[in-house]
Design an enzyme around this catalytic site. Structure first.
Site, PDB file in Angstrom:
ATOM      1  N   GLY A  79      10.678  27.034   8.067  1.00  0.00           N
ATOM      2  CA  GLY A  79       9.505  26.377   7.506  1.00  0.00           C
ATOM      3  C   GLY A  79       9.219  25.024   8.133  1.00  0.00           C
ATOM      4  CB  ALA A  80       6.362  22.786   7.690  1.00  0.00           C
ATOM      5  NE  ARG A 111      13.620  15.182   0.626  1.00  0.00           N
ATOM      6  CZ  ARG A 111      13.762  13.865   0.495  1.00  0.00           C
ATOM      7  NH1 ARG A 111      12.987  13.203  -0.359  1.00  0.00           N
ATOM      8  NH2 ARG A 111      14.679  13.224   1.189  1.00  0.00           N
ATOM      9  CG  ASN A 143      13.266  19.286   1.611  1.00  0.00           C
ATOM     10  OD1 ASN A 143      13.937  19.377   0.598  1.00  0.00           O
ATOM     11  ND2 ASN A 143      13.634  18.546   2.649  1.00  0.00           N
ATOM     12  CG  ASP A 168      15.151  20.395  -6.477  1.00  0.00           C
ATOM     13  OD1 ASP A 168      16.345  20.634  -6.686  1.00  0.00           O
ATOM     14  OD2 ASP A 168      14.741  19.325  -6.006  1.00  0.00           O
ATOM     15  CB  SER A 179      21.140  21.831   0.392  1.00  0.00           C
ATOM     16  OG  SER A 179      19.757  21.633   0.599  1.00  0.00           O
ATOM     17  CG  ASP A 185      19.101  13.116  -2.660  1.00  0.00           C
ATOM     18  OD1 ASP A 185      18.006  12.547  -2.594  1.00  0.00           O
ATOM     19  OD2 ASP A 185      19.269  14.332  -2.411  1.00  0.00           O
ATOM     20  NE  ARG A 227      19.920  10.344   3.210  1.00  0.00           N
ATOM     21  CZ  ARG A 227      18.892  11.177   3.376  1.00  0.00           C
ATOM     22  NH1 ARG A 227      18.177  11.555   2.321  1.00  0.00           N
ATOM     23  NH2 ARG A 227      18.575  11.616   4.574  1.00  0.00           N
ATOM     24  CG  HIS A 265      34.396  10.811  -8.117  1.00  0.00           C
ATOM     25  ND1 HIS A 265      35.625  10.549  -7.561  1.00  0.00           N
ATOM     26  CD2 HIS A 265      34.310  12.163  -8.227  1.00  0.00           C
ATOM     27  CE1 HIS A 265      36.271  11.692  -7.351  1.00  0.00           C
ATOM     28  NE2 HIS A 265      35.499  12.690  -7.750  1.00  0.00           N
ATOM     29  CG  HIS A 307      16.548  16.759  -1.828  1.00  0.00           C
ATOM     30  ND1 HIS A 307      17.190  15.602  -1.458  1.00  0.00           N
ATOM     31  CD2 HIS A 307      16.112  17.327  -0.676  1.00  0.00           C
ATOM     32  CE1 HIS A 307      17.157  15.483  -0.140  1.00  0.00           C
ATOM     33  NE2 HIS A 307      16.500  16.517   0.359  1.00  0.00           N
TER      34      HIS A 307
END
Length: 310
Positions: A77-78, A86, A118, A121, A141, A146, A149, A166, A173
């Site tokens: 996909g794109a 997204r 994307n 979700d 995924s 996130d 990061r 943690h 996302h």
């Protein structure tokens, strides 16, 4: 013999295949792309790399070659363009997903489906509805990147290895992702207490949250796409599945009443193993985090309805 099929041989798909090969996780990888020469070129290049790893067969194939795949990764996909969200990709990538699944399902005998493209979700939700597969067998995924990061930002600030931090990001996302500040632990110690012991001020939560949410925009503006970190993140999910590690990862999947949400897909810390998505955990949230999660869920629900899922 474990086999992974990667559908979409662009930057993310090819980088994912490379990360999997370097980790010696499978014996066979099939690459499928609408641009067959691209898939063939990536397969040839990746195949050359296996002289430095363990033997792995890498080839460009068709959907019939997916029939025995233990795991199918959808990375077609794109991609995002500079400044594009997204969610703006929803209609075009939903159409790609429907087309791919229509070609895949007559051949594929079973296994797990991992959605990477994307908006992840929405596409994870759609994949469950389109295929009729058990929700545990379809995962996205999600917010693994996130969360990575978030941990990296906290690692940089505290001076502690990210592997000893943690910290989870849940929800979409995307622009409404929810970092769980109340659950951050550094070597088991709440973040504010760790900062007190080290003699430093707590980090600026708003600045870090913005940085986590805007990370992809900054990268895409400078180099056009993100693929290294997500490639390794997908490899981590594959490892948890293929080795049945029962790891807790923030993957996306169809909810079953967690926090009062259902018929919706977003990320929560989830036990992941050979059977796919296990239990999705409900962590104790403070009121501000729960409100942010409801906001994130509302955005996704509205986007679902725009795609025709009501």
């Amino acid at each position: 013999m474990a086999t992974i099929a990667v559908i979409g041989a662009g930057s993310v798909g090819a980088t994912t295949a490379y990360a999997i090969i370097a980790s010696n996780l499978v014996e066979e990888i099939v690459l499928i792309d609408i641009n067959r020469p691209r898939a063939e070129g990536e397969a040839l290049d990746l195949g050359d790399s296996t002289a430095f790893t363990t033997p792995t067969r890498v080839f460009a194939g068709d959907y019939a070659d997916c029939q025995n795949a233990d795991l199918v990764i959808f990375a077609a996909g794109a991609g995002q363009r500079p400044g594009e969200s997204r969610l703006a990709l929803a209609e075009k990538n939903h159409a790609v997903l429907r087309d791919v699944l229509a070609q895949l399902m007559p051949y594929w005998r079973g296994g797990l489906l991992l959605i990477v493209s994307n908006p992840v979700d929405l596409l994870t939700y759609a994949a469950v509805k389109i295929t009729g597969l058990e929700p545990s067998r379809v995962l996205g995924s999600g917010t693994i990147l996130d969360s990575a990061r978030f941990r990296y930002a906290l690692s940089t600030y505290t001076g502690v290895d990210a592997r000893n931090i943690h910290a989870y990001v849940i929800g979409e996302h995307g622009d409404s992702a929810v970092p769980l500040w109340s659950r951050v632990r550094v070597a088991g110690i709440p973040l504010d207490e760790f900062c007190r012991q080290k003699g430093i001020a707590p980090p600026d939560r708003e600045a870090v949250t913005t940085a986590v949410r805007q990370a992809a925009y900054r990268i895409i503006e400078r180099k056009g796409a993100t693929y290294y970190a997500i490639g390794l993140g997908i490899r981590r999910i594959c490892e948890a599945i293929l080795k049945d590690q029962k790891s807790v990862l923030t993957v996306s999947g169809l909810l079953a009443g967690q926090y009062g949400f259902s018929d919706l897909s977003f990320s929560l810390p989830t036990v992941v193993g050979k059977n796919g998505r296990g239990i999705a955990l409900e962590l104790p949230l403070v009121a501000e985090e729960l409100a942010a999660l409801r906001h994130s869920a509302g955005i996704l629900k509205a986007a679902q309805e725009r795609l025709g899922y009501r």
